[in-house]
Write an enzyme that holds these catalytic residues in place. Structure first.
Site, PDB file in Angstrom:
ATOM      1  N   HIS A   1       0.848  -1.191   0.000  1.00 50.17           N
ATOM      2  CA  HIS A   1       0.000   0.000   0.000  1.00 50.17           C
ATOM      3  C   HIS A   1       0.882   1.238   0.000  1.00 50.17           C
ATOM      4  CE1 HIS A   1       1.160  -0.494   4.215  1.00 50.17           C
ATOM      5  NE2 HIS A   1       0.992   0.818   4.330  1.00 50.17           N
TER       6      HIS A   1
ATOM      7  N   ASP B   1       0.840   5.142   1.892  1.00 50.85           N
ATOM      8  CA  ASP B   1       0.176   5.759   3.040  1.00 50.85           C
ATOM      9  C   ASP B   1      -0.624   6.983   2.579  1.00 50.85           C
ATOM     10  OD1 ASP B   1       1.394   3.864   4.611  1.00 50.85           O
ATOM     11  OD2 ASP B   1       2.988   5.195   5.323  1.00 50.85           O
TER      12      ASP B   1
ATOM     13  N   HIS C   1       4.786   0.109  -0.266  1.00 50.91           N
ATOM     14  CA  HIS C   1       5.543  -0.716   0.688  1.00 50.91           C
ATOM     15  C   HIS C   1       4.653  -1.781   1.298  1.00 50.91           C
ATOM     16  CE1 HIS C   1       3.791   2.697   2.873  1.00 50.91           C
ATOM     17  NE2 HIS C   1       3.720   1.904   3.931  1.00 50.91           N
TER      18      HIS C   1
ATOM     19  N   ARG D   1       7.488  -9.281  15.548  1.00 48.08           N
ATOM     20  CA  ARG D   1       7.947  -7.943  15.157  1.00 48.08           C
ATOM     21  C   ARG D   1       6.879  -6.897  15.466  1.00 48.08           C
ATOM     22  NH1 ARG D   1       7.471  -5.005  10.156  1.00 48.08           N
ATOM     23  NH2 ARG D   1       9.132  -3.467  10.000  1.00 48.08           N
TER      24      ARG D   1
HETATM   25  C1  J5X Z   1      -4.850   8.104   8.980  1.00 49.06           C
HETATM   26  C2  J5X Z   1      -5.009   6.893   8.510  1.00 49.06           C
HETATM   27  C3  J5X Z   1      -4.082   6.245   7.526  1.00 49.06           C
HETATM   28  C4  J5X Z   1      -4.483   4.787   7.570  1.00 49.06           C
HETATM   29  C5  J5X Z   1      -5.980   4.924   7.716  1.00 49.06           C
HETATM   30  C6  J5X Z   1      -6.098   5.943   8.869  1.00 49.06           C
HETATM   31  C7  J5X Z   1      -5.752   5.270  10.195  1.00 49.06           C
HETATM   32  C8  J5X Z   1      -4.859   4.026  10.017  1.00 49.06           C
HETATM   33  C9  J5X Z   1      -3.873   4.099   8.835  1.00 49.06           C
HETATM   34  C10 J5X Z   1      -3.405   2.723   8.346  1.00 49.06           C
HETATM   35  C11 J5X Z   1      -2.211   2.139   9.130  1.00 49.06           C
HETATM   36  C12 J5X Z   1      -1.812   0.762   8.527  1.00 49.06           C
HETATM   37  C13 J5X Z   1      -1.731   0.799   6.991  1.00 49.06           C
HETATM   38  C14 J5X Z   1      -2.963   1.520   6.397  1.00 49.06           C
HETATM   39  C15 J5X Z   1      -2.950   1.425   4.874  1.00 49.06           C
HETATM   40  C16 J5X Z   1      -4.216   0.998   7.056  1.00 49.06           C
HETATM   41  O1  J5X Z   1      -4.891   0.043   6.687  1.00 49.06           O
HETATM   42  O2  J5X Z   1      -4.467   1.758   8.199  1.00 49.06           O
HETATM   43  C17 J5X Z   1      -2.979   2.963   6.903  1.00 49.06           C
HETATM   44  C18 J5X Z   1      -4.068   3.915   6.368  1.00 49.06           C
HETATM   45  C19 J5X Z   1      -3.593   4.696   5.149  1.00 49.06           C
HETATM   46  O3  J5X Z   1      -2.482   5.232   5.147  1.00 49.06           O
HETATM   47  O4  J5X Z   1      -4.368   4.723   4.191  1.00 49.06           O
HETATM   48  O1  AKG Z   2       5.434  -2.616   9.810  1.00 49.52           O
HETATM   49  C1  AKG Z   2       5.950  -1.975   8.911  1.00 49.52           C
HETATM   50  O2  AKG Z   2       7.162  -1.980   8.708  1.00 49.52           O
HETATM   51  C2  AKG Z   2       5.077  -1.162   7.952  1.00 49.52           C
HETATM   52  C3  AKG Z   2       3.898  -0.500   8.624  1.00 49.52           C
HETATM   53  C4  AKG Z   2       3.128   0.389   7.691  1.00 49.52           C
HETATM   54  O3  AKG Z   2       3.355   0.400   6.511  1.00 49.52           O
HETATM   55  C5  AKG Z   2       2.043   1.258   8.209  1.00 49.52           C
HETATM   56  O4  AKG Z   2       1.728   1.208   9.420  1.00 49.52           O
HETATM   57  O5  AKG Z   2       1.497   2.037   7.402  1.00 49.52           O
HETATM   58 FE   FE2 Z   3       2.330   2.091   5.494  1.00 51.02          FE
END
Ligand code: J5X
Ligand code: AKG
Ligand code: FE2
Length: 382
Positions: A226, A228, A284, A294
């Site tokens: 994905h 961010d 990533h 981890r």
């Molecule tokens: C502010 C954010 C950004 C979110 C959504 C919301 C809260 C949690 C974040 C994450 C964190 C983990 C990867 C991701 C892809 C996910 O599934 O939740 C992120 C997502 C995004 O970056 O789109």
């Molecule tokens: O665990 C990791 O190294 C990646 C985590 C990540 O990509 C995220 O929280 O958006």
């Molecule tokens: Fe991420």
């Protein structure tokens, strides 16, 4: 009236994944529900020993830090930083806080379960709904104060967790503001160009990710590929590797090796928009391993939630028309919840000049995606 709070982001796209909870710490064999097929080999993986190039490590005390950061943003969309002024003690403390949380019994963690239409709380990654297979991880998202959820988890004993998280949020906010100016500064952008970017401004989510040791790591996915949905993300990945990034142009997964004390910085989709496509948001993922649990901690930094983000006027002219329409962070998160890897394309105003492929549209590789969810999006692959 567009919604103004980050917590409103998912109200139109609730997901209910609670029935899918499994205690990954006690499973001895990889269940079919977690066995990924095509996705793990979408792009070849450059083994740790034959990485021809490494993600840049930048010393923030280097007098050329701005230029080095600009180059890394343009060519990688990711870099590591050292001399960032976050103490080792604080990084260790936040890791311990995360370990304490994830080691609670499942029933206790579920007391702080994320609501189907909510942003914060305990649960699987938000993007899980786009895949047919489940990820080998669990997460805890915090927006604003950790108090409410911490009290659900530890009714009599929540202070230590809250103190650590609040201190971490405060330090990360300062660092994120500084990094944003270095990244924007490398594009020639100054304070006069971005009025909302005050020290008080900026909104964020803190994401604790836990990846238990996995009986069959070659067939499991920790966190699927994905980008961010942020301006930038500050990632503390502790000392166990698992983070992989796709290098622009090479189409290979490259491991970001843990470097003692370093933090990983990702360019997010909103910086891609602000920079009018000059800085790619990095694709990533996290892979898992057989023996070690981890933990990673991501600080997902964005603008104040109701500010409209669009390509910065300084970067737009007759030859470089704005590539994206204005959008708030809350709206963008809603778009991501609906379109996932086609979110950037769905806010794009015109097709890329050089022709065919949007460098940030990686949707064609997602063979395990749940299909049929993207009706109404005009993809460039259509
Ligand atoms: C502010 C954010 C950004 C979110 C959504 C919301 C809260 C949690 C974040 C994450 C964190 C983990 C990867 C991701 C892809 C996910 O599934 O939740 C992120 C997502 C995004 O970056 O789109
Ligand atoms: O665990 C990791 O190294 C990646 C985590 C990540 O990509 C995220 O929280 O958006
Ligand atoms: Fe991420």
């Amino acid at each position: 009236m567009p919604s103004r709070k980050l917590s409103d982001a998912f109200t139109s796209h609730p997901v209910n994944l609670h029935h899918k909870f499994l205690d990954l710490y006690s499973i001895k064999e990889l269940p079919e529900t977690h066995a990924w097929t095509s996705q793990l080999d979408d792009y070849p993986f450059s083994g740790d020993t034959c990485n021809t190039e490494n993600v840049p490590i930048i010393d923030l005390n280097n007098e050329n830090a701005t230029e080095l950061i600009g180059h890394a943003c343009k060519t990688w969309g990711v870099f590591q930083i050292i001399n960032h002024n976050i103490t080792k003690n604080l990084l260790d403390e936040v890791e311990l806080a995360g370990k304490g949380l994830f080691s609670l019994p499942m029933q206790q963690k579920l007391r702080a379960a994320r609501q189907p239409d909510g942003v914060s709380g305990y649960g699987v990654a938000r993007i899980s709904s786009f895949f047919t297979k489940l990820m080998w991880s669990e997460g805890f998202t915090i927006t604003g104060s950790p108090l409410e959820h911490a009290r659900q988890l530890w009714p009599n004993d929540y202070h230590k967790f809250c103190d650590t998280i609040e201190e971490y949020q405060k330090s990360m906010k300062t660092l994120a503001g500084r990094l944003m100016w270095l990244m924007l500064g490398s594009l020639g952008i100054t304070n006069d160009d971005v009025k909302w970017a005050t020290p008080e401004g900026g909104c964020a989510a803190l994401q604790l990710n836990s990846y238990p040791a996995c009986p069959d790591p070659g067939r499991a996915m920790g966190l699927a590929a994905h980008t961010d949905s942020t301006i930038l993300t500050i990632l503390h990945q502790s000392n166990i590797s698992g983070l992989q990034v796709l290098r622009e142009g090479t189409n290979r997964w490259i491991t970001v090796p843990p470097h003692p004390g370093a933090l990983v910085i990702h360019v997010g989709d909103l910086l891609h928009i602000l920079s009018n496509g000059l800085y790619p948001s990095v694709l990533h993922r996290a892979v898992v391993n057989r023996t070690r649990h981890r933990l990673s901690v991501a600080y997902l930094y964005g603008p104040p939630s109701s500010v409209k983000i669009s390509p910065l006027p300084k970067l737009v002219d007759h030859y470089h028309p704005p590539l994206y329409r204005p959008i708030t962070w809350t709206e963008y998160l809603g778009t991501k919840a609906k379109h996932f890897d086609k979110a950037l394309t769905s806010v794009r105003l015109c097709a890329p000049r050089n022709g065919f492929v949007d460098t940030n549209d990686h949707s064609s590789m997602h063979a395990n995606l749940v299909l049929g969810d993207n009706k109404g999006v005009k993809s460039i692959h259509d």
